[in-house]
Design a protein around this motif. Structure first.
Motif, PDB file in Angstrom:
ATOM      1  N   UNK A 139      80.555  15.489 -48.144  1.00 18.95           N
ATOM      2  CA  UNK A 139      80.845  16.914 -48.097  1.00 18.95           C
ATOM      3  C   UNK A 139      80.237  17.731 -49.209  1.00 18.95           C
ATOM      4  N   UNK A 140      79.476  17.068 -50.110  1.00 23.11           N
ATOM      5  CA  UNK A 140      78.865  17.767 -51.236  1.00 23.11           C
ATOM      6  C   UNK A 140      79.548  17.515 -52.558  1.00 23.11           C
ATOM      7  N   UNK A 141      80.652  16.731 -52.558  1.00 25.75           N
ATOM      8  CA  UNK A 141      81.387  16.490 -53.795  1.00 25.75           C
ATOM      9  C   UNK A 141      80.592  15.587 -54.729  1.00 25.75           C
ATOM     10  N   UNK A 142      80.469  15.985 -55.983  1.00 22.45           N
ATOM     11  CA  UNK A 142      79.761  15.185 -56.987  1.00 22.45           C
ATOM     12  C   UNK A 142      80.726  14.168 -57.592  1.00 22.45           C
ATOM     13  N   UNK A 143      80.562  12.921 -57.226  1.00 24.56           N
ATOM     14  CA  UNK A 143      81.463  11.855 -57.662  1.00 24.56           C
ATOM     15  C   UNK A 143      81.184  11.508 -59.121  1.00 24.56           C
ATOM     16  N   UNK A 144      82.239  11.285 -59.887  1.00 26.57           N
ATOM     17  CA  UNK A 144      82.094  10.835 -61.275  1.00 26.57           C
ATOM     18  C   UNK A 144      81.871   9.327 -61.264  1.00 26.57           C
ATOM     19  N   UNK A 145      80.671   8.902 -61.628  1.00 35.59           N
ATOM     20  CA  UNK A 145      80.314   7.487 -61.600  1.00 35.59           C
ATOM     21  C   UNK A 145      80.253   6.869 -62.996  1.00 35.59           C
ATOM     22  N   UNK A 146      80.757   7.588 -64.004  1.00 34.88           N
ATOM     23  CA  UNK A 146      80.639   7.093 -65.381  1.00 34.88           C
ATOM     24  C   UNK A 146      81.346   5.747 -65.555  1.00 34.88           C
ATOM     25  N   UNK A 147      82.544   5.605 -64.978  1.00 37.57           N
ATOM     26  CA  UNK A 147      83.260   4.335 -65.116  1.00 37.57           C
ATOM     27  C   UNK A 147      82.533   3.212 -64.385  1.00 37.57           C
ATOM     28  N   UNK A 148      81.998   3.519 -63.215  1.00 34.55           N
ATOM     29  CA  UNK A 148      81.234   2.513 -62.478  1.00 34.55           C
ATOM     30  C   UNK A 148      80.022   2.066 -63.277  1.00 34.55           C
ATOM     31  N   UNK A 159      72.770   1.446 -59.114  1.00 33.21           N
ATOM     32  CA  UNK A 159      73.574   2.513 -58.511  1.00 33.21           C
ATOM     33  C   UNK A 159      72.599   3.479 -57.842  1.00 33.21           C
ATOM     34  N   UNK A 160      72.768   3.647 -56.525  1.00 27.03           N
ATOM     35  CA  UNK A 160      71.903   4.534 -55.742  1.00 27.03           C
ATOM     36  C   UNK A 160      72.796   5.547 -55.043  1.00 27.03           C
ATOM     37  N   UNK A 161      72.666   6.806 -55.400  1.00 21.55           N
ATOM     38  CA  UNK A 161      73.514   7.843 -54.823  1.00 21.55           C
ATOM     39  C   UNK A 161      72.955   8.337 -53.492  1.00 21.55           C
ATOM     40  N   UNK A 162      73.796   8.292 -52.461  1.00 24.75           N
ATOM     41  CA  UNK A 162      73.457   8.965 -51.210  1.00 24.75           C
ATOM     42  C   UNK A 162      73.985  10.389 -51.329  1.00 24.75           C
ATOM     43  N   UNK A 163      73.119  11.277 -51.746  1.00 23.46           N
ATOM     44  CA  UNK A 163      73.477  12.677 -51.969  1.00 23.46           C
ATOM     45  C   UNK A 163      72.970  13.563 -50.838  1.00 23.46           C
ATOM     46  N   UNK A 164      72.953  13.012 -49.620  1.00 26.45           N
ATOM     47  CA  UNK A 164      72.470  13.771 -48.466  1.00 26.45           C
ATOM     48  C   UNK A 164      73.227  15.075 -48.286  1.00 26.45           C
ATOM     49  N   UNK A 286      93.213  19.277 -45.987  1.00 23.97           N
ATOM     50  CA  UNK A 286      91.818  19.664 -46.201  1.00 23.97           C
ATOM     51  C   UNK A 286      91.171  18.698 -47.188  1.00 23.97           C
ATOM     52  N   UNK A 287      90.032  18.139 -46.817  1.00 18.92           N
ATOM     53  CA  UNK A 287      89.303  17.236 -47.713  1.00 18.92           C
ATOM     54  C   UNK A 287      88.774  18.049 -48.889  1.00 18.92           C
ATOM     55  N   UNK A 288      89.043  17.579 -50.091  1.00 24.66           N
ATOM     56  CA  UNK A 288      88.712  18.313 -51.316  1.00 24.66           C
ATOM     57  C   UNK A 288      87.277  18.009 -51.742  1.00 24.66           C
ATOM     58  N   UNK A 289      86.417  19.024 -51.692  1.00 25.10           N
ATOM     59  CA  UNK A 289      85.024  18.832 -52.108  1.00 25.10           C
ATOM     60  C   UNK A 289      84.783  19.276 -53.541  1.00 25.10           C
ATOM     61  N   UNK A 290      85.841  19.741 -54.246  1.00 21.64           N
ATOM     62  CA  UNK A 290      85.632  20.257 -55.594  1.00 21.64           C
ATOM     63  C   UNK A 290      84.765  21.499 -55.569  1.00 21.64           C
ATOM     64  N   UNK A 291      85.217  22.513 -54.819  1.00 21.04           N
ATOM     65  CA  UNK A 291      84.346  23.637 -54.453  1.00 21.04           C
ATOM     66  C   UNK A 291      83.835  24.429 -55.648  1.00 21.04           C
ATOM     67  N   UNK A 292      84.523  24.399 -56.767  1.00 15.03           N
ATOM     68  CA  UNK A 292      84.054  25.172 -57.921  1.00 15.03           C
ATOM     69  C   UNK A 292      82.727  24.650 -58.461  1.00 15.03           C
ATOM     70  N   UNK A 293      82.456  23.363 -58.244  1.00 15.53           N
ATOM     71  CA  UNK A 293      81.215  22.765 -58.753  1.00 15.53           C
ATOM     72  C   UNK A 293      80.253  22.354 -57.646  1.00 15.53           C
ATOM     73  N   UNK A 294      80.777  22.099 -56.472  1.00 16.06           N
ATOM     74  CA  UNK A 294      79.928  21.577 -55.401  1.00 16.06           C
ATOM     75  C   UNK A 294      79.342  22.701 -54.555  1.00 16.06           C
ATOM     76  N   UNK A 295      78.356  22.317 -53.735  1.00 12.96           N
ATOM     77  CA  UNK A 295      77.880  23.168 -52.653  1.00 12.96           C
ATOM     78  C   UNK A 295      78.355  22.495 -51.367  1.00 12.96           C
TER      79      UNK A 295
END
Length: 376
Positions: A139-148, A159-164, A286-295
């Motif tokens: 949905x455009x949400x930028x996942x925090x991968x720092x712990x991973x 680590x390969x991001x599918x950011x489609x 509603x699925x949360x996309x983190x709209x303040x930061x995401x598109x």
């Protein structure tokens, strides 16, 4: 730029819809007049523009988001017999890209609140055969991968991001998706935030990654098409695909990139308008996309009585969808099935509502009212 809020033939009825600015036709016309349709200087200009926008040294443009994933996996030396951790709740293209390399999908759960696979879900799915993890930025949400990244430090796991879904999105620290140093893959398909008509891109980790990706997208040839136009021969030094981005598609992308901030703003506004309309509907999550930061690239909800609601809204001409049927339940991927109860529950309740830049707040309210009626 055209008015993003105009109602053009009731566009709210479509689940998703391309948006063009009127300049793309002229840009394509210039390429056609040149007689040079394949990979060329316009493609390379688009790559430089993408890199500048993302704030990275290099970007490799390719024919689609699916080929971007396949090439990125190969660049990371993922191959036959290796396992790749991937959420089951994604478009089947993500899984097909893994299978195309000869690797094996290792399906993971998602967080129902975000539909993304986080560090906990990735850690649970890791095995000694894991050679890559492929989180999907749903949905455009930028996942925090720092712990991973910290947990995988010292292990031979990429680590390969599918950011489609996530072009233009930012993380909580303000970094754009694609600018964190991971291999990142974008899609520029017809209904994406930025479209080339069809296309994709890879953000490489290193110069070596970029060189490998460029050779793979052009049948393993060392020389670029621009170089080959001046050479008497060429050299093939490894495997490759015909996966370049044509100059026609790149010309569309260049125009789209000039307007990306306006389109991103329109998508955020529409998502927020939907959020206000949906908040009082009982049983709707509603699925949360983190709209303040995401598109946001889509508007996904979880609802009861999904089949009834789907049929009712479709019968009214409202283009609802399901994104996505869980991949671990698909016949093609049955050999890698594992029990994923959260994903299976989400798969029975997931619905996506019409969402694209041509919609207005009024259009969104029409959809919300129809949804409320169907739920009653």
């Amino acid at each position: 730029m055209s008015d993003l809020n105009r109602l053009a033939g009731a566009p709210y009825a479509q689940n998703a819809r391309p948006f063009f600015h009127g300049e793309e036709a002229d840009a394509v016309g210039e390429v056609m007049a040149s007689g040079q349709f394949g990979h060329g200087e316009v493609t390379e200009e688009f790559e430089r523009a993408l890199a500048s926008y993302l704030g990275v040294p290099d970007v490799v443009a390719v024919a689609s988001g699916t080929t971007a994933l396949q090439i990125a996996l190969a660049v990371a030396s993922v191959g036959p017999g290796d396992e790749v951790v991937v959420p089951s709740m994604t478009f089947c293209a993500t899984v097909q890209a893994i299978c195309a390399t000869g690797a094996l999908p290792r399906f993971a759960e998602v967080d129902p609140r975000t539909m993304c696979t986080g560090s906990d879900e990735i850690e649970e799915a890791l095995t000694p055969r894991t050679r890559a993890v492929l989180p999907v930025l749903y949905g455009g949400r930028a996942v925090d991968l720092s712990r991973t990244r910290d947990e995988l430090a010292g292990r031979d796991v990429a680590v390969i991001e599918d950011a489609a879904h996530a072009f233009g999105s930012r993380r909580a620290d303000g970094q754009r998706v694609g600018a964190t140093g991971e291999l990142t893959c974008f899609s520029f398909g017809p209904i994406k935030t930025l479209t080339c008509g069809q296309g994709g891109a890879i953000v490489p980790r290193t110069e070596e990654d970029a060189e490998r990706a460029r050779r793979m997208r052009l049948l393993g040839m060392i020389e670029s098409p621009v170089q080959r136009a001046r050479s008497i021969s060429y050299t093939v030094d490894g495997p490759g695909l015909r996966a370049h981005l044509s100059q026609i598609n790149a010309a569309i992308g260049l125009v789209q990139l000039r307007h990306i901030d306006e389109v991103a703003s329109a998508r955020r506004i529409l998502w927020t308008q939907y959020e206000q309309g949906l908040k009082d509907l009982p049983g709707v999550d509603l699925v949360d996309v983190g709209v303040s930061a995401s598109v946001p690239s889509m508007l996904a909800i979880h609802i009861p009585h999904r089949e009834h609601v789907f049929t009712t809204l479709r019968d009214q001409g409202i283009g609802v969808g399901t994104h996505y049927p869980p991949n671990h339940l698909q016949p093609a991927f049955a050999p890698w099935h594992r029990s994923l109860p959260l994903t299976e529950r989400i798969g029975r309740r997931n619905l996506t509502l019409p969402f694209h830049p041509l919609m207005s707040g009024h259009d969104a309210q029409i959809v919300v009212d129809a949804l409320a009626g169907a739920l009653r």
